[in-house]
Design a protein around this motif. Sequence first.
Motif, short mmCIF file in Angstrom:
data_model
loop_
_atom_site.label_atom_id
_atom_site.label_comp_id
_atom_site.label_asym_id
_atom_site.label_seq_id
_atom_site.Cartn_x
_atom_site.Cartn_y
_atom_site.Cartn_z
N GLU A 171 0.70 -1.00 0.36
CA GLU A 171 -0.31 0.21 -0.12
C GLU A 171 0.58 1.61 0.00
O GLU A 171 1.67 1.62 1.35
CB GLU A 171 -0.95 -0.03 1.33
CG GLU A 171 -1.68 -0.81 1.20
CD GLU A 171 -2.93 -1.36 2.09
OE1 GLU A 171 -2.89 -0.20 2.54
OE2 GLU A 171 -3.87 -1.80 2.70
N VAL A 172 1.04 1.89 -1.25
CA VAL A 172 2.34 3.22 -1.01
C VAL A 172 0.96 4.05 -1.85
O VAL A 172 0.31 3.63 -3.44
CB VAL A 172 2.49 2.64 -1.84
CG1 VAL A 172 3.98 3.80 -2.05
CG2 VAL A 172 3.72 1.97 -1.59
N THR A 173 1.25 5.11 -1.42
CA THR A 173 0.35 6.59 -2.51
C THR A 173 1.13 6.73 -3.80
O THR A 173 2.00 6.13 -4.38
CB THR A 173 0.00 8.13 -1.82
OG1 THR A 173 1.77 8.03 -1.35
CG2 THR A 173 -0.27 7.79 -0.03
N GLU A 174 0.06 6.96 -4.95
CA GLU A 174 0.78 7.51 -6.04
C GLU A 174 1.53 8.46 -5.90
O GLU A 174 2.45 9.05 -6.87
CB GLU A 174 -0.75 7.75 -7.41
CG GLU A 174 -0.31 8.62 -8.24
CD GLU A 174 -1.14 7.88 -9.44
OE1 GLU A 174 -1.32 9.09 -10.59
OE2 GLU A 174 -2.79 7.27 -9.02
N GLU A 175 1.40 9.44 -4.53
CA GLU A 175 1.82 10.54 -4.58
C GLU A 175 3.37 10.52 -4.53
O GLU A 175 4.78 10.97 -4.94
CB GLU A 175 1.79 11.73 -4.02
CG GLU A 175 2.33 12.75 -2.89
CD GLU A 175 1.92 13.97 -1.95
OE1 GLU A 175 2.88 14.36 -1.71
OE2 GLU A 175 0.99 13.93 -1.80
N ASP A 176 3.70 9.16 -3.04
CA ASP A 176 5.35 9.02 -3.20
C ASP A 176 5.74 7.45 -4.03
O ASP A 176 6.61 7.65 -4.69
CB ASP A 176 4.60 7.98 -1.91
CG ASP A 176 4.15 8.51 -0.03
OD1 ASP A 176 4.74 9.28 -0.37
OD2 ASP A 176 3.88 7.46 0.36
N LEU A 177 4.95 7.09 -5.12
CA LEU A 177 5.52 6.84 -6.31
C LEU A 177 5.55 7.62 -6.79
O LEU A 177 6.54 7.19 -7.60
CB LEU A 177 4.25 5.77 -6.91
CG LEU A 177 3.35 4.70 -6.28
CD1 LEU A 177 2.51 3.41 -7.21
CD2 LEU A 177 4.61 3.10 -6.14
N THR A 178 5.54 8.61 -7.41
CA THR A 178 6.18 10.03 -7.99
C THR A 178 7.11 10.33 -7.80
O THR A 178 8.06 10.52 -8.51
CB THR A 178 4.77 11.06 -8.38
OG1 THR A 178 3.48 10.68 -8.52
CG2 THR A 178 5.05 12.47 -9.05
N VAL A 179 7.21 10.59 -5.91
CA VAL A 179 8.64 10.65 -5.57
C VAL A 179 9.39 9.93 -6.09
O VAL A 179 10.61 10.46 -6.40
CB VAL A 179 8.80 11.08 -4.40
CG1 VAL A 179 10.35 11.22 -3.77
CG2 VAL A 179 7.35 12.25 -3.91
N ILE A 180 9.71 8.82 -6.00
CA ILE A 180 10.04 7.79 -6.62
C ILE A 180 10.82 8.02 -7.71
O ILE A 180 12.46 7.36 -8.35
CB ILE A 180 9.69 6.04 -5.97
CG1 ILE A 180 10.06 5.62 -4.27
CG2 ILE A 180 10.33 5.09 -6.68
CD1 ILE A 180 9.30 4.78 -4.31
N ILE A 181 9.57 7.53 -8.61
CA ILE A 181 10.10 7.84 -10.60
C ILE A 181 11.02 9.15 -10.09
O ILE A 181 11.81 9.03 -11.40
CB ILE A 181 8.25 7.91 -11.01
CG1 ILE A 181 7.70 6.14 -10.83
CG2 ILE A 181 8.80 8.51 -12.38
CD1 ILE A 181 6.41 6.74 -11.34
N ASN A 182 10.51 10.28 -10.21
CA ASN A 182 11.30 11.70 -10.38
C ASN A 182 12.38 11.72 -9.44
O ASN A 182 13.85 11.91 -10.14
CB ASN A 182 10.42 12.39 -9.15
CG ASN A 182 9.04 13.25 -10.02
OD1 ASN A 182 8.89 12.89 -10.92
ND2 ASN A 182 9.10 14.27 -9.06
#
Length: 300
Positions: A171-182
């Motif tokens: 369970e990870v928020t899309e916002e956290d995934l965006t940080v990882i991707i950036n």
Amino acid sequence: MKVIWAEKYRPKVLDEVLSQDSVVSEMRAIVSGDAPMQHFLFHSPEPGSGKTTMARVMADELGYQIHEFNASTKKQRGIDFVEDDIAPMSRIGQFETVFLLDEADRITPTAQDALKGVIENAQGYFILTCNDLNKVSPWLKSRCQVRTFKPIPDDLVMERLKHICVQESVEVTEEDLTVIINKHGGDMRNAIGALQASSYLSPIDRKQFIASISTPQINAGSVLNLCLKMGNVPEAVKEIGNVPAREAIHQIFLKAIDANMSDYKSKMLVIEASVQARRDLINGVPEQYVIWEFCRFISQ
């Protein structure tokens, strides 16, 4: 024992390789017998774009044996290794073999010189990978078909990370995934690694972890002002600091195309400089050179 997700979800067939459409099409033609297998040099300025994966997939789909070596180790980057290990293996008559040399840009110049002769007389096929094409000798490049791998687009990385979250019940928020991707800018392997690392943490620790890898911000407006209005390239470069070139240029680009920037000519200048800078990064030009040239270009 915990499985490394980057390996667990590594593409196993050509259809699973992301973003590298032209290379995949060529490899598919080789597998189907419509094109000959050749020696290749897979290049990308950034890690995690699928170079090593493509080599392994090709060996598997062709039914070839694969021998893997990595020049990041001192033992596997010198001339002794090329002459005593690689050369004999490539001359024993096993033509259906792939010799994968990862990080070929770290092989010493004398070893590269020896390797060109080994490739010329090889009974089997060499696939070399590198991040800095400038460190591979012209003679070695001329023995291989050079193919450039593009950074994997953010939307495809997001799609893969979401898939892994579902498969691993994370369970990870899309916002956290965006940080990882950036943070990892087109590097699928490290993005997956960061996701796995965060998955083992408590909610509080995970929040701290995500904060620690957040992309550093630059004052893009200040950089544009220094370049476009003052022509002060050194100060603009200093303002960018140690922020990775790809991210810094992206932030400046976004600021330039903002509706509040009404100078059309300057906006077009920044767009042109951004495109050229990205091309330079893909072609392996050192980041420091790219930043200075980018700032000089828009200071004209």
